[in-house]
Design an enzyme around this catalytic site. Sequence first.
Site, PDB file in Angstrom:
ATOM      1  N   GLY A 118      -1.819  -9.705   3.363  1.00  0.00           N
ATOM      2  CA  GLY A 118      -1.908  -8.849   4.542  1.00  0.00           C
ATOM      3  C   GLY A 118      -1.926  -9.554   5.867  1.00  0.00           C
ATOM      4  O   GLY A 118      -1.854  -8.903   6.911  1.00  0.00           O
ATOM      5  N   PRO A 120      -1.497 -14.467   0.044  1.00  0.00           N
ATOM      6  CA  PRO A 120      -0.589 -14.297   1.180  1.00  0.00           C
ATOM      7  C   PRO A 120       0.869 -14.379   0.752  1.00  0.00           C
ATOM      8  O   PRO A 120       1.238 -15.202  -0.099  1.00  0.00           O
ATOM      9  CB  PRO A 120      -0.944 -15.482   2.085  1.00  0.00           C
ATOM     10  N   GLY A 121       1.693 -13.517   1.293  1.00  0.00           N
ATOM     11  CA  GLY A 121       3.129 -13.574   1.033  1.00  0.00           C
ATOM     12  C   GLY A 121       3.847 -13.856   2.338  1.00  0.00           C
ATOM     13  O   GLY A 121       4.261 -14.984   2.637  1.00  0.00           O
ATOM     14  N   ARG A 122       3.914 -12.805   3.130  1.00  0.00           N
ATOM     15  CA  ARG A 122       4.628 -12.839   4.409  1.00  0.00           C
ATOM     16  C   ARG A 122       4.232 -14.029   5.299  1.00  0.00           C
ATOM     17  O   ARG A 122       5.099 -14.671   5.882  1.00  0.00           O
ATOM     18  CB  ARG A 122       4.281 -11.529   5.127  1.00  0.00           C
ATOM     19  N   TYR A 162      11.050   0.860   6.979  1.00  0.00           N
ATOM     20  CA  TYR A 162       9.807   0.934   7.767  1.00  0.00           C
ATOM     21  C   TYR A 162      10.057   1.029   9.266  1.00  0.00           C
ATOM     22  O   TYR A 162       9.122   0.941  10.051  1.00  0.00           O
ATOM     23  CB  TYR A 162       8.961  -0.333   7.569  1.00  0.00           C
ATOM     24  N   CYS A 164      27.067   3.291   3.973  1.00  0.00           N
ATOM     25  CA  CYS A 164      27.269   4.707   4.303  1.00  0.00           C
ATOM     26  C   CYS A 164      25.947   5.460   4.339  1.00  0.00           C
ATOM     27  O   CYS A 164      25.656   6.281   3.453  1.00  0.00           O
ATOM     28  CB  CYS A 164      28.212   5.336   3.288  1.00  0.00           C
ATOM     29  N   TYR A 174      10.296 -10.329   1.956  1.00  0.00           N
ATOM     30  CA  TYR A 174      10.757  -8.974   1.609  1.00  0.00           C
ATOM     31  C   TYR A 174      12.188  -8.722   2.101  1.00  0.00           C
ATOM     32  O   TYR A 174      12.540  -7.622   2.481  1.00  0.00           O
ATOM     33  CB  TYR A 174       9.788  -7.921   2.174  1.00  0.00           C
TER      34      TYR A 174
HETATM   35  N1  LLP Z   1      -1.460  -8.756  -2.711  1.00  0.00           N
HETATM   36  C1  LLP Z   1      -1.186  -7.477  -3.025  1.00  0.00           C
HETATM   37  C2  LLP Z   1      -2.013  -6.786  -4.024  1.00  0.00           C
HETATM   38  C3  LLP Z   1      -0.119  -6.813  -2.410  1.00  0.00           C
HETATM   39  O1  LLP Z   1       0.134  -5.554  -2.717  1.00  0.00           O
HETATM   40  C4  LLP Z   1       0.670  -7.502  -1.442  1.00  0.00           C
HETATM   41  C5  LLP Z   1       1.801  -6.832  -0.810  1.00  0.00           C
HETATM   42  C6  LLP Z   1       0.347  -8.836  -1.151  1.00  0.00           C
HETATM   43  C7  LLP Z   1      -0.721  -9.428  -1.796  1.00  0.00           C
HETATM   44  C8  LLP Z   1       1.121  -9.648  -0.140  1.00  0.00           C
HETATM   45  O2  LLP Z   1       1.014  -9.122   1.120  1.00  0.00           O
HETATM   46  P1  LLP Z   1       1.506  -9.911   2.431  1.00  0.00           P
HETATM   47  O3  LLP Z   1       0.621 -11.111   2.607  1.00  0.00           O
HETATM   48  O4  LLP Z   1       2.905 -10.320   2.224  1.00  0.00           O
HETATM   49  O5  LLP Z   1       1.349  -8.924   3.509  1.00  0.00           O
HETATM   50  N2  LLP Z   1       7.765  -4.715   1.462  1.00  0.00           N
HETATM   51  C9  LLP Z   1       6.869  -4.629   2.594  1.00  0.00           C
HETATM   52  C10 LLP Z   1       5.482  -5.036   2.315  1.00  0.00           C
HETATM   53  C11 LLP Z   1       4.867  -4.420   1.104  1.00  0.00           C
HETATM   54  C12 LLP Z   1       3.879  -5.360   0.547  1.00  0.00           C
HETATM   55  C13 LLP Z   1       3.306  -4.914  -0.722  1.00  0.00           C
HETATM   56  N3  LLP Z   1       2.197  -5.685  -1.163  1.00  0.00           N
HETATM   57  C14 LLP Z   1       7.497  -5.301   3.801  1.00  0.00           C
HETATM   58  O6  LLP Z   1       8.695  -5.531   3.778  1.00  0.00           O
HETATM   59  O7  LLP Z   1       6.845  -5.529   4.788  1.00  0.00           O
END
Ligand code: LLP
Length: 411
Positions: A239, A273-275, A315, A341, A370
């Site tokens: 997040g 963390p992902g993003r 989004y 399209c 993503y």
């Molecule tokens: N942990 C859990 C349980 C999650 O559901 C998620 C993301 C993360 C970690 C990683 O979150 P981050 O650090 O990347 O915010 N597709 C969307 C975001 C959906 C994320 C879903 N879960 C986008 O393009 O922004």
Amino acid sequence: MVFNSSIRYLDQRLTVDEVDIEAIIDEVGTPAYVYSLARMRRNFHRLRAAFAPMSARLHFSVKANGNLDILRALNAVGAGFDCVSGGEIYRVTQAGADADDIVFAGVGKTRAELAYAIKNGVGWINAENVGELSHIDQLAGKANSKAVRVALRLNPEVTAHTHPYMATGHGAAKFGMTTDVIRGLLDKPQAYPRIRFAGIHMHIGSQLADSDATLAALDKLLALTKDYPWIRTINLGGGLPVAYRFNETITPPDQVAEQLSYRLEGYDLLLEPGRAIVADAGLLVAEVLYVKRQAGQTIVVVDASMSELIRPALYGAHHEIVPLRQMEGDTETAQVVGPVCESADVLGADRELPPLKPGDKVALMTAGAYGMTMASNYNARPRPPEVVVDGDRWLVSRRREKYEDVLRYEI
Ligand code: LLP
């Protein structure tokens, strides 16, 4: 102009670390994803340093970017992995990850996926349903495995300040279990002899604008854990936000860490963390196909679309768009659209851009998270290649799909 430590204009050419992006595009064509490993490593180290006082263990959220070279690079600097499917577990294992460094999460894990995770010996399962616990207990018995370490995912009934599609912690969300349900489980852990309840997991959303909701949710979590002192691990999910706009400021990770720190004293902290690790390390390059001026608008049609990058359509997400060759002079307001399209296939609405012409290349910035993982073959479009830059070297990590690839499973 400098966008971040890895992406800048050098002699008016957009450059990733030491590599001129146009040199890559000359070989691989467009659309194409280009990633900086240096930037990912730097983001990872920065997060690790921010949360070092809490000795947090970082599990990279594979859904943000599952590219094997990226997973290998993150594995090499000591990341663990957050997987949400059997496919993601397979992917990180192929990239060399140790099963013990995997947390397996997800609102609807199948029995086959749970069996696969248990057989591989993943470090943690983040459970979100009571029914899932019975499956885990049975499957662990069948596999004769040691007790499976489980974190129960709390739905704290707190609404995060983010896009509604990315908020996961309000009571009506499908995610996690509410406090009463979790208490019911922790009051009778002996009901699941092959499960070791060792942690509480929580993820209230993505791209969190501030920490207020996280802190409110964490207080609820701590009110729960204080009654079950054998719960020593808290997993706060992902997040952490990134800046998608040039002039945007976000709460830096060390500030988030500081806000959390005293509450978490005495606990082991895990994060997913992902993003924050990959978003600003990647971009999607597209070529301008056509420019049409009509109905008072300038419409720039590029060869990337919502099939390659769905975030704007899904989004209303903002990705800055810049030309690969820096251009001086007047700008005009343009609608940057893809060929798909769908009216939603707009990559950038009302953008101030230099006058572009067919053949010019542009980059959609901050597309490392993503982007490719959410890409599809909609309109029978072959998915783009992924190029990984490491210093002054680059390689095609995943090649462009061919028409035959798109039909592969039908013939
Ligand atoms: N942990 C859990 C349980 C999650 O559901 C998620 C993301 C993360 C970690 C990683 O979150 P981050 O650090 O990347 O915010 N597709 C969307 C975001 C959906 C994320 C879903 N879960 C986008 O393009 O922004």
